[in-house]
Design a protein around this motif. Structure first.
Motif, PDB file in Angstrom:
ATOM      1  N   LEU A 172       0.850  -1.189   0.000  1.00 14.54           N
ATOM      2  CA  LEU A 172       0.000   0.000   0.000  1.00 14.54           C
ATOM      3  C   LEU A 172       0.888   1.243   0.000  1.00 14.54           C
ATOM      4  CD1 LEU A 172      -2.954   0.948   0.132  1.00 14.54           C
ATOM      5  CD2 LEU A 172      -2.681   1.119   2.619  1.00 14.54           C
ATOM      6  N   THR A 173       0.691   2.110  -0.971  1.00 12.07           N
ATOM      7  CA  THR A 173       1.490   3.329  -1.077  1.00 12.07           C
ATOM      8  C   THR A 173       1.061   4.338  -0.012  1.00 12.07           C
ATOM      9  OG1 THR A 173      -0.062   4.216  -2.702  1.00 12.07           O
ATOM     10  CG2 THR A 173       1.858   3.018  -3.546  1.00 12.07           C
ATOM     11  N   PRO A 174       1.919   5.319   0.301  1.00 20.65           N
ATOM     12  CA  PRO A 174       1.559   6.336   1.308  1.00 20.65           C
ATOM     13  C   PRO A 174       0.374   7.184   0.864  1.00 20.65           C
ATOM     14  CG  PRO A 174       3.932   6.326   0.890  1.00 20.65           C
ATOM     15  CD  PRO A 174       3.309   5.482  -0.165  1.00 20.65           C
ATOM     16  N   PHE A 175      -0.339   7.739   1.842  1.00 20.96           N
ATOM     17  CA  PHE A 175      -1.468   8.622   1.552  1.00 20.96           C
ATOM     18  C   PHE A 175      -0.935   9.986   1.137  1.00 20.96           C
ATOM     19  CE2 PHE A 175      -4.947  11.531   2.598  1.00 20.96           C
ATOM     20  CZ  PHE A 175      -6.027  10.867   2.032  1.00 20.96           C
ATOM     21  N   ASN A 176      -1.437  10.501   0.015  1.00 18.00           N
ATOM     22  CA  ASN A 176      -1.025  11.806  -0.502  1.00 18.00           C
ATOM     23  C   ASN A 176      -1.988  12.873   0.041  1.00 18.00           C
ATOM     24  OD1 ASN A 176      -0.744  14.168  -2.201  1.00 18.00           O
ATOM     25  ND2 ASN A 176       0.367  12.895  -3.672  1.00 18.00           N
ATOM     26  N   ASP A 206     -19.024  -5.213   6.132  1.00 16.94           N
ATOM     27  CA  ASP A 206     -19.818  -4.063   6.556  1.00 16.94           C
ATOM     28  C   ASP A 206     -18.925  -2.862   6.865  1.00 16.94           C
ATOM     29  OD1 ASP A 206     -22.194  -2.691   7.268  1.00 16.94           O
ATOM     30  OD2 ASP A 206     -21.786  -3.069   9.388  1.00 16.94           O
ATOM     31  N   GLU A 207     -17.845  -3.096   7.618  1.00 21.94           N
ATOM     32  CA  GLU A 207     -16.918  -2.032   7.984  1.00 21.94           C
ATOM     33  C   GLU A 207     -15.493  -2.557   7.994  1.00 21.94           C
ATOM     34  OE1 GLU A 207     -18.334   1.029  11.145  1.00 21.94           O
ATOM     35  OE2 GLU A 207     -19.152  -0.910  11.778  1.00 21.94           O
ATOM     36  N   MET A 208     -14.542  -1.644   7.837  1.00 27.51           N
ATOM     37  CA  MET A 208     -13.133  -2.037   7.900  1.00 27.51           C
ATOM     38  C   MET A 208     -12.289  -0.906   8.472  1.00 27.51           C
ATOM     39  SD  MET A 208     -12.034  -1.851   3.860  1.00 27.51           S
ATOM     40  CE  MET A 208     -10.267  -1.605   4.155  1.00 27.51           C
ATOM     41  N   CYS A 209     -11.177  -1.276   9.079  1.00 28.00           N
ATOM     42  CA  CYS A 209     -10.224  -0.312   9.617  1.00 28.00           C
ATOM     43  C   CYS A 209      -8.830  -0.871   9.398  1.00 28.00           C
ATOM     44  CB  CYS A 209     -10.482  -0.089  11.107  1.00 28.00           C
ATOM     45  SG  CYS A 209      -9.300   1.026  11.912  1.00 28.00           S
ATOM     46  N   PHE A 210      -7.896  -0.038   8.924  1.00 32.66           N
ATOM     47  CA  PHE A 210      -6.553  -0.550   8.644  1.00 32.66           C
ATOM     48  C   PHE A 210      -5.479   0.381   9.183  1.00 32.66           C
ATOM     49  CE2 PHE A 210      -7.501   2.164   5.021  1.00 32.66           C
ATOM     50  CZ  PHE A 210      -6.306   2.829   4.788  1.00 32.66           C
ATOM     51  N   VAL A 211      -4.305  -0.196   9.406  1.00 32.66           N
ATOM     52  CA  VAL A 211      -3.098   0.577   9.713  1.00 32.66           C
ATOM     53  C   VAL A 211      -2.014   0.112   8.749  1.00 32.66           C
ATOM     54  CG1 VAL A 211      -3.621   1.003  12.137  1.00 32.66           C
ATOM     55  CG2 VAL A 211      -2.446  -1.099  11.506  1.00 32.66           C
ATOM     56  N   ASP A 212      -1.183   1.047   8.334  1.00 28.61           N
ATOM     57  CA  ASP A 212      -0.115   0.697   7.395  1.00 28.61           C
ATOM     58  C   ASP A 212       1.234   1.135   7.942  1.00 28.61           C
ATOM     59  OD1 ASP A 212      -0.910   3.376   7.016  1.00 28.61           O
ATOM     60  OD2 ASP A 212      -0.015   3.454   5.033  1.00 28.61           O
ATOM     61  N   HIS A 213       2.267   0.413   7.506  1.00 25.82           N
ATOM     62  CA  HIS A 213       3.643   0.739   7.883  1.00 25.82           C
ATOM     63  C   HIS A 213       4.356   1.250   6.644  1.00 25.82           C
ATOM     64  CE1 HIS A 213       7.971  -0.240   8.298  1.00 25.82           C
ATOM     65  NE2 HIS A 213       7.796   0.147   9.548  1.00 25.82           N
ATOM     66  N   GLN A 214       4.878   2.460   6.739  1.00 22.67           N
ATOM     67  CA  GLN A 214       5.607   3.054   5.630  1.00 22.67           C
ATOM     68  C   GLN A 214       7.072   3.247   6.033  1.00 22.67           C
ATOM     69  OE1 GLN A 214       4.308   3.180   2.770  1.00 22.67           O
ATOM     70  NE2 GLN A 214       2.125   3.010   3.274  1.00 22.67           N
ATOM     71  N   PRO A 215       8.026   3.021   5.123  1.00 24.84           N
ATOM     72  CA  PRO A 215       7.797   2.901   3.679  1.00 24.84           C
ATOM     73  C   PRO A 215       7.596   1.480   3.174  1.00 24.84           C
ATOM     74  CG  PRO A 215      10.133   3.059   4.096  1.00 24.84           C
ATOM     75  CD  PRO A 215       9.459   3.160   5.447  1.00 24.84           C
ATOM     76  N   SER A 216       7.507   0.470   4.050  1.00 25.08           N
ATOM     77  CA  SER A 216       7.389  -0.907   3.569  1.00 25.08           C
ATOM     78  C   SER A 216       6.092  -1.145   2.825  1.00 25.08           C
ATOM     79  CB  SER A 216       7.493  -1.890   4.742  1.00 25.08           C
ATOM     80  OG  SER A 216       6.321  -1.855   5.539  1.00 25.08           O
ATOM     81  N   ILE A 230     -16.241 -11.346  12.526  1.00 24.77           N
ATOM     82  CA  ILE A 230     -15.133 -10.409  12.452  1.00 24.77           C
ATOM     83  C   ILE A 230     -13.980 -11.057  11.700  1.00 24.77           C
ATOM     84  CG2 ILE A 230     -15.751  -9.168  14.554  1.00 24.77           C
ATOM     85  CD1 ILE A 230     -13.665 -10.866  16.043  1.00 24.77           C
ATOM     86  N   GLY A 231     -12.994 -10.253  11.310  1.00 32.75           N
ATOM     87  CA  GLY A 231     -11.861 -10.816  10.583  1.00 32.75           C
ATOM     88  C   GLY A 231     -10.679  -9.874  10.544  1.00 32.75           C
ATOM     89  N   SER A 232      -9.554 -10.406  10.113  1.00 29.91           N
ATOM     90  CA  SER A 232      -8.355  -9.595   9.932  1.00 29.91           C
ATOM     91  C   SER A 232      -7.614 -10.074   8.690  1.00 29.91           C
ATOM     92  CB  SER A 232      -7.437  -9.678  11.155  1.00 29.91           C
ATOM     93  OG  SER A 232      -6.949 -10.997  11.336  1.00 29.91           O
ATOM     94  N   LEU A 233      -6.918  -9.145   8.043  1.00 31.22           N
ATOM     95  CA  LEU A 233      -6.153  -9.455   6.834  1.00 31.22           C
ATOM     96  C   LEU A 233      -4.792  -8.795   6.948  1.00 31.22           C
ATOM     97  CD1 LEU A 233      -5.909 -10.576   3.942  1.00 31.22           C
ATOM     98  CD2 LEU A 233      -6.979  -8.462   3.125  1.00 31.22           C
ATOM     99  N   HIS A 234      -3.739  -9.600   6.809  1.00 27.47           N
ATOM    100  CA  HIS A 234      -2.359  -9.113   6.855  1.00 27.47           C
ATOM    101  C   HIS A 234      -1.822  -9.061   5.429  1.00 27.47           C
ATOM    102  CE1 HIS A 234       2.041  -9.809   8.377  1.00 27.47           C
ATOM    103  NE2 HIS A 234       1.823  -8.553   8.053  1.00 27.47           N
ATOM    104  N   LEU A 235      -1.322  -7.903   5.037  1.00 25.29           N
ATOM    105  CA  LEU A 235      -0.736  -7.717   3.706  1.00 25.29           C
ATOM    106  C   LEU A 235       0.752  -7.431   3.884  1.00 25.29           C
ATOM    107  CD1 LEU A 235      -3.504  -5.372   2.215  1.00 25.29           C
ATOM    108  CD2 LEU A 235      -3.387  -7.877   2.090  1.00 25.29           C
ATOM    109  N   PRO A 236       1.583  -8.478   3.967  1.00 26.88           N
ATOM    110  CA  PRO A 236       3.018  -8.306   4.233  1.00 26.88           C
ATOM    111  C   PRO A 236       3.826  -8.173   2.944  1.00 26.88           C
ATOM    112  CG  PRO A 236       2.452 -10.615   4.408  1.00 26.88           C
ATOM    113  CD  PRO A 236       1.197  -9.901   3.997  1.00 26.88           C
ATOM    114  N   SER A 237       3.950  -6.975   2.445  1.00 29.52           N
ATOM    115  CA  SER A 237       4.610  -6.780   1.152  1.00 29.52           C
ATOM    116  C   SER A 237       6.075  -7.176   1.165  1.00 29.52           C
ATOM    117  CB  SER A 237       4.485  -5.312   0.727  1.00 29.52           C
ATOM    118  OG  SER A 237       5.199  -4.469   1.614  1.00 29.52           O
ATOM    119  N   THR A 238       6.695  -7.182   2.341  1.00 29.57           N
ATOM    120  CA  THR A 238       8.131  -7.459   2.407  1.00 29.57           C
ATOM    121  C   THR A 238       8.433  -8.891   2.850  1.00 29.57           C
ATOM    122  OG1 THR A 238       8.160  -6.506   4.645  1.00 29.57           O
ATOM    123  CG2 THR A 238       8.750  -5.056   2.825  1.00 29.57           C
ATOM    124  N   GLN A 239       7.466  -9.785   2.735  1.00 30.87           N
ATOM    125  CA  GLN A 239       7.730 -11.181   3.075  1.00 30.87           C
ATOM    126  C   GLN A 239       8.712 -11.780   2.067  1.00 30.87           C
ATOM    127  OE1 GLN A 239       3.851 -13.153   2.666  1.00 30.87           O
ATOM    128  NE2 GLN A 239       4.581 -14.121   0.802  1.00 30.87           N
TER     129      GLN A 239
END
Length: 361
Positions: A172-176, A206-216, A230-239
């Protein structure tokens, strides 16, 4: 589960045209016709030389460089569309599909369907107006591992899905701040892969909330489903590149299932052996027949079920579409409406800063 038929065994087939002669379609879509009621009559690509190569390789009668000309000249029951992205990294399908849908021709189209929810909604309006079948190839609706998992999740014994976790590598790219959105999300459109699998098993978000780590670009997301789960999704771009891309786990009532590396399905049930804590001598339950079950394909024999076209549900997707056209009924899985829901999730990431709950739909 019904046996697969080879193409020559079908007595009733759809006459199909194909728009797009690229590497992805060569590997993953054209070859599915060997196992589906599809008669490929014409192919179309901006590059005529490439179109002719595909025509000869896959047995079509004619090649075109203009899909509108192909639609005018051919008597088509359906069209398959597999295209690349435009120069801005956005799907081209919203520019092509309206012409096909207005002509009343059923269409099987690759994902992602669009860059914006508005584009997907416009296609849904056309579909309703012209009553045409559309299948968007979000293939996890057809993975054998996901189909098997869904049967377990929906069983009375499982007790209903309460939560799900998933993992899939995306950046996920940084928010501009100036633009009020994130840029360079061409590959992040692949969020439709993990989210389609989770939606297939759990229903709409129905709803979602996320946190991102930059610059990874690594991301953690929480979901609330309309079902209350309920659920969670991990998007590990640097795996690691040697790591399997994805896995999922669904929790029920004292039972859970795991889909590992997209093809291994594990079903955890039953109880441990009796005995006092710290003194029980065996890890095997008193009734070993009521314990974990694991499935995975074998790869020592030349079976259909261990071919990539089947483990990834591509043949099943094409068959579902072709049968819907032949029987004049609507597509039931991987629908345009499903693709619209996935686009809403993509927009939630694109248009929002991290840390806030976002309503979907």
């Amino acid at each position: 589960m019904a046996n697969i038929k080879f193409n020559y065994e079908y007595t009733n087939k759809i006459n199909a045209g194909f728009i797009g002669c690229g590497a992805h379609s060569f590997r993953n879509v054209y070859p599915t016709f060997d196992y589906a009621p599809v008669e490929l009559v014409a192919v179309c690509d901006l590059n005529l030389e490439r179109a002719e190569l595909y025509r000869k390789r896959f047995g079509a009668d004619r090649a075109y460089t203009d899909y509108l000309e192909m639609m005018r000249k051919e008597d088509l029951d359906a069209i398959f569309v597999v295209l690349n992205f435009d120069k801005n990294g956005r799907p081209i399908y919203p520019k092509i599909l309206p012409d096909i849908m207005k002509a009343g021709i059923p269409v099987w189209v690759e994902k992602p369907i669009s860059y914006t929810t508005k584009e997907a909604e416009e296609l849904m309006e056309l579909q309703a107006k012209h009553n045409v079948q559309v299948l968007v190839s979000n293939k996890r609706y057809f993975y054998p591992s996901f189909e098997g998992a869904k049967k377990i999740v929906e069983s009375e014994k499982f007790g209903g899905a309460t939560s799900i976790t998933g993992r899939y590598p995306l950046t996920l790219t940084p928010f501009n701040e100036e633009l009020g959105e994130r840029e360079g999300l061409h590959w992040f459109l692949d969020i439709c892969h993990p989210v389609s699998g989770m939606q297939y098993l759990m229903g709409d978000i129905d709803e979602m909330c996320f946190v991102d780590h930059q610059p990874s670009g690594n991301v953690h997301t929480l979901f609330k489903f309309k079902s209350g789960a309920i659920g969670s999704l991990h998007l590990p771009s640097t795996q690691s590149e040697t790591s399997p891309n994805e896995n999922y786990e669904v929790i029920g009532n004292k039972e859970n299932i795991i889909i590992d590396n997209a093809i291994r399905l594990g079903y955890y049930q039953g109880k441990k052996g009796s005995g006092e804590y710290g003194k029980a001598p065996s890890f095997i339950g008193d009734d070993p027949s009521n314990g974990p079950v694991h499935w995975e394909p074998e790869f020592s024999l030349g079976q259909l079920h261990n071919k990539n076209l089947f483990t990834q549900g591509m043949v099943q997707s094409v068959n579902h579409f072709a049968e819907s056209v032949l029987e004049n009924k609507q597509v039931e899985r991987a629908t345009l409406r499903d693709a619209w829901h996935l686009t809403q999730v993509f927009e939630a990431y694109k248009d929002n800063k991290a840390g806030n709950w976002i309503k979907i739909g």
